[in-house]
Design an enzyme around this catalytic site. Sequence first.
Site, PDB file in Angstrom:
ATOM      1  N   CYS A  76       1.341  -1.197  -0.062  1.00  0.00           N
ATOM      2  CA  CYS A  76      -0.031  -0.205   0.182  1.00  0.00           C
ATOM      3  C   CYS A  76       1.002   1.213  -0.445  1.00  0.00           C
ATOM      4  O   CYS A  76       0.448   2.319  -0.382  1.00  0.00           O
ATOM      5  CB  CYS A  76      -0.867   0.180   1.368  1.00  0.00           C
ATOM      6  SG  CYS A  76       0.032  -0.252   2.593  1.00  0.00           S
ATOM      7  N   ASP A 108       2.784   2.468   2.841  1.00  0.00           N
ATOM      8  CA  ASP A 108       1.937   3.019   4.129  1.00  0.00           C
ATOM      9  C   ASP A 108       3.496   3.582   4.275  1.00  0.00           C
ATOM     10  O   ASP A 108       4.064   1.477   4.660  1.00  0.00           O
ATOM     11  CB  ASP A 108       0.895   2.974   4.673  1.00  0.00           C
ATOM     12  CG  ASP A 108      -0.576   3.036   4.112  1.00  0.00           C
ATOM     13  OD1 ASP A 108      -0.199   3.688   3.151  1.00  0.00           O
ATOM     14  OD2 ASP A 108      -1.001   2.829   4.262  1.00  0.00           O
ATOM     15  N   CYS A 136      -3.452   4.394   6.838  1.00  0.00           N
ATOM     16  CA  CYS A 136      -4.768   4.827   5.965  1.00  0.00           C
ATOM     17  C   CYS A 136      -4.689   5.034   7.688  1.00  0.00           C
ATOM     18  O   CYS A 136      -4.517   4.865   8.800  1.00  0.00           O
ATOM     19  CB  CYS A 136      -4.911   3.472   5.829  1.00  0.00           C
ATOM     20  SG  CYS A 136      -4.965   1.578   6.618  1.00  0.00           S
ATOM     21  N   CYS A 152      -2.303  -3.864   8.466  1.00  0.00           N
ATOM     22  CA  CYS A 152      -2.410  -2.392   9.212  1.00  0.00           C
ATOM     23  C   CYS A 152      -1.700  -2.102  10.467  1.00  0.00           C
ATOM     24  O   CYS A 152      -0.738  -1.651  10.390  1.00  0.00           O
ATOM     25  CB  CYS A 152      -3.377  -0.957   8.987  1.00  0.00           C
ATOM     26  SG  CYS A 152      -4.063  -1.673   7.469  1.00  0.00           S
TER      27      CYS A 152
HETATM   28 FE1  FES Z   1      -1.173   0.686   4.504  1.00  0.00          FE
HETATM   29 FE2  FES Z   1      -3.409   0.280   5.600  1.00  0.00          FE
HETATM   30  S1  FES Z   1      -3.654   0.496   4.327  1.00  0.00           S
HETATM   31  S2  FES Z   1      -1.282   0.532   5.877  1.00  0.00           S
END
Ligand code: FES
Length: 129
Positions: A36, A38, A61, A105
């Site tokens: 993702c 992140d 997120c 996450c």
């Molecule tokens: Fe990447 Fe939540 S979607 S940490």
Amino acid sequence: MAMTYSEKVRDHFANPRNVGTIEDANGVGEVGNAVCGDIMKMYLKIENGVIEDVKFNTFGCGAAIATSSMATEMIKGKTIEEAEQLTNKAVVEALDGLPPVKIHCSVLAEEAVHAALEDYRKRLAAQQQ
Ligand code: FES
């Protein structure tokens, strides 16, 4: 099907605890999720084996923000050994659950805590040489 988040997840997302940085942190960990994109950064101030202060920054997120917020609350005031026991499962339980697609996450939160603790141990070992 719409994803449902618990009250606790919503609360920690809307009012994340311990957000920010620690200037004189002695353990800093940064981790990312390749899928993702992140990123989560965790700062620890450890004195006499106890986590006196902890702050985090998450570029991610809502579930990543909520889990890092909860993770910081769970390790603050704890010993290094206690903090090392922190698992993403415990964080998810403390938040009253996460939708299955958001479990990764919480893994980021666990990894960020462990990376910061590892950085602390490395710094300590370097000092003792
Ligand atoms: Fe990447 Fe939540 S979607 S940490």
